[in-house]
Design a protein around this motif. Structure first.
Motif, PDB file in Angstrom:
ATOM      1  N   THR A 143       0.837  -1.199   0.000  1.00  0.00           N
ATOM      2  CA  THR A 143       0.000   0.000   0.000  1.00  0.00           C
ATOM      3  C   THR A 143       0.873   1.250   0.000  1.00  0.00           C
ATOM      4  O   THR A 143       0.597   2.209  -0.712  1.00  0.00           O
ATOM      5  CB  THR A 143      -0.911   0.006   1.230  1.00  0.00           C
ATOM      6  N   LEU A 144       1.963   1.206   0.788  1.00  0.00           N
ATOM      7  CA  LEU A 144       2.883   2.350   0.816  1.00  0.00           C
ATOM      8  C   LEU A 144       3.519   2.571  -0.550  1.00  0.00           C
ATOM      9  O   LEU A 144       3.726   3.700  -0.978  1.00  0.00           O
ATOM     10  CB  LEU A 144       3.989   2.125   1.843  1.00  0.00           C
ATOM     11  N   PHE A 145       3.839   1.470  -1.234  1.00  0.00           N
ATOM     12  CA  PHE A 145       4.450   1.564  -2.565  1.00  0.00           C
ATOM     13  C   PHE A 145       3.537   2.328  -3.525  1.00  0.00           C
ATOM     14  O   PHE A 145       3.998   3.159  -4.294  1.00  0.00           O
ATOM     15  CB  PHE A 145       4.704   0.162  -3.132  1.00  0.00           C
ATOM     16  N   ILE A 146       2.255   1.999  -3.498  1.00  0.00           N
ATOM     17  CA  ILE A 146       1.315   2.625  -4.437  1.00  0.00           C
ATOM     18  C   ILE A 146       1.278   4.129  -4.224  1.00  0.00           C
ATOM     19  O   ILE A 146       1.558   4.907  -5.139  1.00  0.00           O
ATOM     20  CB  ILE A 146      -0.086   2.025  -4.266  1.00  0.00           C
ATOM     21  N   THR A 147       0.966   4.549  -2.990  1.00  0.00           N
ATOM     22  CA  THR A 147       0.898   5.987  -2.736  1.00  0.00           C
ATOM     23  C   THR A 147       2.280   6.614  -2.900  1.00  0.00           C
ATOM     24  O   THR A 147       2.417   7.668  -3.499  1.00  0.00           O
ATOM     25  CB  THR A 147       0.364   6.273  -1.332  1.00  0.00           C
ATOM     26  N   GLY A 148       3.305   5.925  -2.374  1.00  0.00           N
ATOM     27  CA  GLY A 148       4.654   6.474  -2.420  1.00  0.00           C
ATOM     28  C   GLY A 148       5.141   6.684  -3.838  1.00  0.00           C
ATOM     29  O   GLY A 148       5.680   7.740  -4.160  1.00  0.00           O
ATOM     30  N   SER A 149       4.915   5.698  -4.729  1.00  0.00           N
ATOM     31  CA  SER A 149       5.464   5.841  -6.077  1.00  0.00           C
ATOM     32  C   SER A 149       4.680   6.876  -6.883  1.00  0.00           C
ATOM     33  O   SER A 149       5.255   7.574  -7.708  1.00  0.00           O
ATOM     34  CB  SER A 149       5.503   4.492  -6.795  1.00  0.00           C
ATOM     35  N   ILE A 150       3.375   6.993  -6.633  1.00  0.00           N
ATOM     36  CA  ILE A 150       2.605   8.014  -7.346  1.00  0.00           C
ATOM     37  C   ILE A 150       3.087   9.415  -6.947  1.00  0.00           C
ATOM     38  O   ILE A 150       3.288  10.279  -7.799  1.00  0.00           O
ATOM     39  CB  ILE A 150       1.101   7.832  -7.087  1.00  0.00           C
ATOM     40  N   ASN A 151       3.335   9.608  -5.643  1.00  0.00           N
ATOM     41  CA  ASN A 151       3.816  10.908  -5.187  1.00  0.00           C
ATOM     42  C   ASN A 151       5.231  11.190  -5.658  1.00  0.00           C
ATOM     43  O   ASN A 151       5.533  12.274  -6.146  1.00  0.00           O
ATOM     44  CB  ASN A 151       3.766  10.974  -3.659  1.00  0.00           C
ATOM     45  N   LEU A 152       6.110  10.195  -5.516  1.00  0.00           N
ATOM     46  CA  LEU A 152       7.509  10.405  -5.881  1.00  0.00           C
ATOM     47  C   LEU A 152       7.659  10.648  -7.381  1.00  0.00           C
ATOM     48  O   LEU A 152       8.418  11.519  -7.797  1.00  0.00           O
ATOM     49  CB  LEU A 152       8.347   9.197  -5.439  1.00  0.00           C
ATOM     50  N   SER A 153       6.900   9.876  -8.197  1.00  0.00           N
ATOM     51  CA  SER A 153       7.049  10.064  -9.638  1.00  0.00           C
ATOM     52  C   SER A 153       6.629  11.487 -10.024  1.00  0.00           C
ATOM     53  O   SER A 153       7.274  12.119 -10.849  1.00  0.00           O
ATOM     54  CB  SER A 153       6.245   9.015 -10.413  1.00  0.00           C
ATOM     55  N   PHE A 154       5.588  12.002  -9.381  1.00  0.00           N
ATOM     56  CA  PHE A 154       5.149  13.375  -9.657  1.00  0.00           C
ATOM     57  C   PHE A 154       6.239  14.385  -9.275  1.00  0.00           C
ATOM     58  O   PHE A 154       6.635  15.232 -10.088  1.00  0.00           O
ATOM     59  CB  PHE A 154       3.856  13.664  -8.893  1.00  0.00           C
ATOM     60  N   LEU A 155       6.742  14.276  -8.034  1.00  0.00           N
ATOM     61  CA  LEU A 155       7.721  15.260  -7.565  1.00  0.00           C
ATOM     62  C   LEU A 155       8.997  15.216  -8.407  1.00  0.00           C
ATOM     63  O   LEU A 155       9.589  16.254  -8.717  1.00  0.00           O
ATOM     64  CB  LEU A 155       8.042  15.017  -6.090  1.00  0.00           C
ATOM     65  N   LEU A 156       9.413  13.999  -8.790  1.00  0.00           N
ATOM     66  CA  LEU A 156      10.623  13.866  -9.604  1.00  0.00           C
ATOM     67  C   LEU A 156      10.413  14.412 -11.009  1.00  0.00           C
ATOM     68  O   LEU A 156      11.227  15.181 -11.524  1.00  0.00           O
ATOM     69  CB  LEU A 156      11.011  12.398  -9.708  1.00  0.00           C
ATOM     70  N   VAL A 157       9.289  14.005 -11.620  1.00  0.00           N
ATOM     71  CA  VAL A 157       9.025  14.432 -12.992  1.00  0.00           C
ATOM     72  C   VAL A 157       8.905  15.951 -13.050  1.00  0.00           C
ATOM     73  O   VAL A 157       9.465  16.598 -13.935  1.00  0.00           O
ATOM     74  CB  VAL A 157       7.745  13.752 -13.524  1.00  0.00           C
ATOM     75  N   LYS A 158       8.217  16.532 -12.077  1.00  0.00           N
ATOM     76  CA  LYS A 158       8.034  17.984 -12.065  1.00  0.00           C
ATOM     77  C   LYS A 158       9.386  18.700 -12.013  1.00  0.00           C
ATOM     78  O   LYS A 158       9.582  19.700 -12.703  1.00  0.00           O
ATOM     79  CB  LYS A 158       7.168  18.399 -10.872  1.00  0.00           C
ATOM     80  N   ALA A 159      10.319  18.173 -11.212  1.00  0.00           N
ATOM     81  CA  ALA A 159      11.606  18.843 -11.064  1.00  0.00           C
ATOM     82  C   ALA A 159      12.587  18.478 -12.175  1.00  0.00           C
ATOM     83  O   ALA A 159      13.411  19.290 -12.563  1.00  0.00           O
ATOM     84  CB  ALA A 159      12.219  18.502  -9.704  1.00  0.00           C
ATOM     85  N   MET A 160      12.515  17.246 -12.687  1.00  0.00           N
ATOM     86  CA  MET A 160      13.543  16.796 -13.626  1.00  0.00           C
ATOM     87  C   MET A 160      13.209  17.101 -15.077  1.00  0.00           C
ATOM     88  O   MET A 160      14.053  17.555 -15.834  1.00  0.00           O
ATOM     89  CB  MET A 160      13.757  15.284 -13.483  1.00  0.00           C
ATOM     90  N   THR A 161      11.976  16.799 -15.512  1.00  0.00           N
ATOM     91  CA  THR A 161      11.654  16.936 -16.942  1.00  0.00           C
ATOM     92  C   THR A 161      10.408  17.776 -17.178  1.00  0.00           C
ATOM     93  O   THR A 161      10.145  18.161 -18.307  1.00  0.00           O
ATOM     94  CB  THR A 161      11.384  15.548 -17.561  1.00  0.00           C
ATOM     95  N   ASN A 162       9.607  18.009 -16.136  1.00  0.00           N
ATOM     96  CA  ASN A 162       8.306  18.660 -16.241  1.00  0.00           C
ATOM     97  C   ASN A 162       7.435  18.009 -17.325  1.00  0.00           C
ATOM     98  O   ASN A 162       6.717  18.673 -18.063  1.00  0.00           O
ATOM     99  CB  ASN A 162       8.455  20.154 -16.488  1.00  0.00           C
ATOM    100  N   GLY A 163       7.552  16.671 -17.411  1.00  0.00           N
ATOM    101  CA  GLY A 163       6.697  15.928 -18.345  1.00  0.00           C
ATOM    102  C   GLY A 163       7.278  15.747 -19.727  1.00  0.00           C
ATOM    103  O   GLY A 163       6.778  14.954 -20.501  1.00  0.00           O
ATOM    104  N   GLY A 164       8.336  16.486 -20.033  1.00  0.00           N
ATOM    105  CA  GLY A 164       8.898  16.459 -21.369  1.00  0.00           C
ATOM    106  C   GLY A 164       9.768  15.257 -21.632  1.00  0.00           C
ATOM    107  O   GLY A 164       9.998  14.476 -20.716  1.00  0.00           O
ATOM    108  N   PRO A 165      10.293  15.047 -22.815  1.00  0.00           N
ATOM    109  CA  PRO A 165       9.965  15.808 -24.014  1.00  0.00           C
ATOM    110  C   PRO A 165       8.597  15.397 -24.579  1.00  0.00           C
ATOM    111  O   PRO A 165       8.344  14.205 -24.692  1.00  0.00           O
ATOM    112  CB  PRO A 165      11.083  15.389 -24.978  1.00  0.00           C
ATOM    113  N   ASP A 166       7.767  16.395 -24.875  1.00  0.00           N
ATOM    114  CA  ASP A 166       6.516  16.119 -25.576  1.00  0.00           C
ATOM    115  C   ASP A 166       5.598  15.164 -24.816  1.00  0.00           C
ATOM    116  O   ASP A 166       5.067  14.221 -25.383  1.00  0.00           O
ATOM    117  CB  ASP A 166       6.861  15.477 -26.944  1.00  0.00           C
ATOM    118  N   ASN A 167       5.430  15.366 -23.508  1.00  0.00           N
ATOM    119  CA  ASN A 167       4.583  14.517 -22.653  1.00  0.00           C
ATOM    120  C   ASN A 167       5.106  13.102 -22.471  1.00  0.00           C
ATOM    121  O   ASN A 167       4.420  12.267 -21.892  1.00  0.00           O
ATOM    122  CB  ASN A 167       3.149  14.413 -23.184  1.00  0.00           C
ATOM    123  N   ALA A 168       6.324  12.819 -22.952  1.00  0.00           N
ATOM    124  CA  ALA A 168       6.808  11.434 -22.892  1.00  0.00           C
ATOM    125  C   ALA A 168       7.036  10.958 -21.466  1.00  0.00           C
ATOM    126  O   ALA A 168       7.094   9.765 -21.208  1.00  0.00           O
ATOM    127  CB  ALA A 168       8.094  11.291 -23.699  1.00  0.00           C
TER     128      ALA A 168
END
Lengths: 295, 306
Positions: B231-256
């Motif tokens: 259960t921790l993995f599910i919530t944890g990975s959804i939150n972490l992937s968001f925080l990382l993506v926002k800081a590292m690529t902001n969703g780019g290139p081209d939403n990839a």
């Protein structure tokens, strides 16, 4: 002759699994240490060294100008101070609010206690990543109502939010600690006619201190590292915290290519956390397995 | 004594009632104002069309959801979110279990050292991690390409890992696992340390190897902790992937590399499409909560446990 070969084979069979174990451990150790160490060492490189095409090379000299540029030029010094103040204020609010609450919830019997317990449990599942934007809109709405311009862009408001997003998990942890604590001292004090407030401050607080420290350690790291709330709320540069400062340095680096300064800013943020962690790692890891869940 | 307790429960003295208010009201005020209200607002505002800055709010009922389910970007982001969640959970759980087993049940030296080092990624700010790996994976002057070049892989060493649509998600996945292994490892070690040594000894006498011990003794006896961590993995990975993506690529290139929480943040905060963003938020909230519930049910060994 055959015997010695056999013996050698046996010893190889005994040693091989251990070699694999150590290889796995050392591989992951390198995976952790190399990127972090590389980033720290990069903070000492000159612009020419970054352009040399040898990213693995060690810095040629202790070029500290990157730090001056990050600390003063990119204002990481100011952000450092802001972060210290914001973290301290948030921890103070969290402490003042959650210890009495956990004490009452775990010690007193009253109607509605069960509903409050359930609310606290539900709070552990609520995550600020989902609701940071309505929160921002709400705070600014209150600001408009009170005729305060940009109420969200305020360190005190942000620290209230930090404490608010941590309160359910902290109360949950503290309740667990209170339940394992013997009530013998409290009963003795009660016979002596000790009131509730004095009981909490003079009898219970010293006993619960070690557990409070664990809760504070966790939240210290959480507040110190937090960026989503900070970057959404704190729009004035002078109020920024270290994570926003670093995010900005990354942006500037992408456009203008000042890598040394970015790595220096990164190191300024990284070193206190790692030093803090090494100092308290024993307590932190023990506390983690006690609580079982991360906030 | 029983009567006495019952009486106490019914009537609370004024002094005590005052103390209880002082203790409970601030905590629950902070909790309700900063957690419950904005969460309810996500669901309420998902039914409106609004720019988020000012102007009129228009009630559109499920209009935002209809628009959302017809949108390709939404499904792409959802796919990335689910992929990262599943892959990060599988890789992190496997590595964490193996390392926990090594550091808890085998006779290697320096256990305390390895525990501390493996845990370090977890105490770093997501921004610090993003800054480090944005530079590790950068095309020119990145550490990863430098190592590839040293290894003689000239072709691979020219890849721009984070601006390549095919490799960007893999990089994010690697960083997620890198960050989380130590944390779960410590939790599993706590569970494994509770298993009595005598079970392993009797298994050794019966000729069990390390792998057999791991699958037949360690895994079943740490199942309860593994269950909680899923259960921790599910919530944890959804939150972490968001925080990382926002800081590292902001969703780019081209939403990839876009994940749904990042799409939500962008639509509501950057794109003045507030209601649509909140619809994504509401969807993710229900999705995460439902998934946790389902997995918790599926993995429970007793039927009466939630």
């Amino acid at each position: 002759m055959q015997k010695t070969i056999k013996r050698k084979l046996i010893s190889l069979k005994a040693v091989l699994p251990r070699v694999i174990l150590y290889a796995a451990l050392i591989f992951f150790t390198l995976l952790v240490v190399v990127p972090v160490g590389w980033a720290v060492l990069n903070s000492l490189k000159r612009a020419a060294e970054f352009a040399s095409g040898k990213p693995w090379a060690l810095p040629k000299s202790l070029y500290l100008a990157n730090y001056a540029s990050a600390w003063v030029g990119a204002r990481m010094g100011d952000y450092f101070l802001n972060t210290v103040l914001l973290t301290a204020l948030s921890l103070a609010i969290l402490l003042i609010v959650s210890v009495p609450c956990a004490y009452v919830l775990s010690r007193f019997k009253f109607r509605g206690a069960r509903i409050l317990d359930l609310l606290i449990m539900a709070g552990i599942f609520i995550n600020v990543n989902y609701n940071v934007i309505p929160l921002y809109t709400m705070v600014n709405g209150v600001g408009r109502f009170l005729r305060i311009r940009m109420l969200a862009d305020n360190a005190v408001v942000v620290s209230l939010i930090y404490a608010g997003t941590s309160v359910s998990f902290s109360v949950y942890l503290l309740c667990g600690f209170f339940r394992t604590l013997s009530t013998a001292f409290e009963e003795a004090a009660k016979i002596d006619g000790c009131g509730d407030a004095r009981m909490l401050l003079t009898v219970v607080a010293p006993l619960i201190m070690p557990s409070v420290v664990i809760v504070l350690l966790f939240n210290f790291l959480k507040f110190w590292n937090e960026y989503l709330i900070a970057v959404t709320f704190l729009t004035t540069t002078a109020k920024w915290t270290l994570p926003i400062g670093l995010l900005d340095l990354m942006e500037v680096e992408r456009l203008a290519g000042d890598r040394g300064r970015m790595f220096a800013g990164l190191t300024i943020m990284l070193v206190p956390t790692v030093a803090f962690f090494i100092a308290v790692q024993d307590k932190l890891m023990k506390g983690m397995t006690l609580g079982g869940i991360k906030g | 004594m029983v009567i006495n307790a019952a009486k106490k429960r019914r009537r609370i003295k004024p002094a005590r009632a005052g103390f209880m208010c002082f203790a409970l009201v601030p905590a629950f005020a902070l909790f309700i104002v900063f957690n419950i209200l904005p969460t309810l607002d996500v669901f309420r505002m998902s039914l409106y069309r609004w720019s988020g800055i000012g102007g009129d709010m228009k009630f559109v009922f499920f209009g935002n959801f209809k628009e959302m389910f017809a949108n390709k970007v939404f499904w792409d982001s959802f796919g990335h979110t689910v992929f990262l969640m599943l892959a990060a959970t599988a890789l992190t759980m496997f590595s964490a279990l193996v390392f926990a087993f090594i550091l808890s049940k085998s006779r290697v030296r320096g256990k305390a050292f390895f525990r501390v080092v493996f845990y370090i990624p977890n105490i770093l700010s997501v921004i610090v991690i993003a800054a480090i790996f944005a530079n590790v994976f950068v095309g020119e002057g990145g550490l990863f390409n430098g190592i590839l070049e040293l290894a003689g892989l000239k072709n691979l060493a020219a890849v721009q890992w984070l601006s390549n649509k095919k490799t960007v998600l893999g990089c994010i996945l690697f960083v997620m696992v890198w960050q989380a292994v130590g944390y779960y490892m410590i939790m599993y070690i706590a569970g494994m340390d509770g298993i009595s040594e005598s079970i392993y000894e009797s298994a050794s006498i019966d000729g069990a190897t390390g792998a057999v011990k791991f699958f037949k003794i360690t895994l079943p006896l740490t199942w309860e902790i593994i269950r909680v961590t899923v259960t921790l993995f599910i919530t944890g990975s959804i939150n972490l992937s968001f925080l990382l993506v926002k800081a590292m690529t902001n969703g780019g290139p081209d939403n990839a590399s876009d994940v749904l929480l990042n799409t939500m943040y962008y639509e509501a905060y950057g794109n003045s499409n507030y209601g649509y963003g909140m619809a994504i938020g509401a969807f993710m909230f229900v999705f995460t909560f439902g998934l946790s519930l389902v997995i918790s049910r599926l993995t429970s060994s007793e039927s009466n446990v939630i």
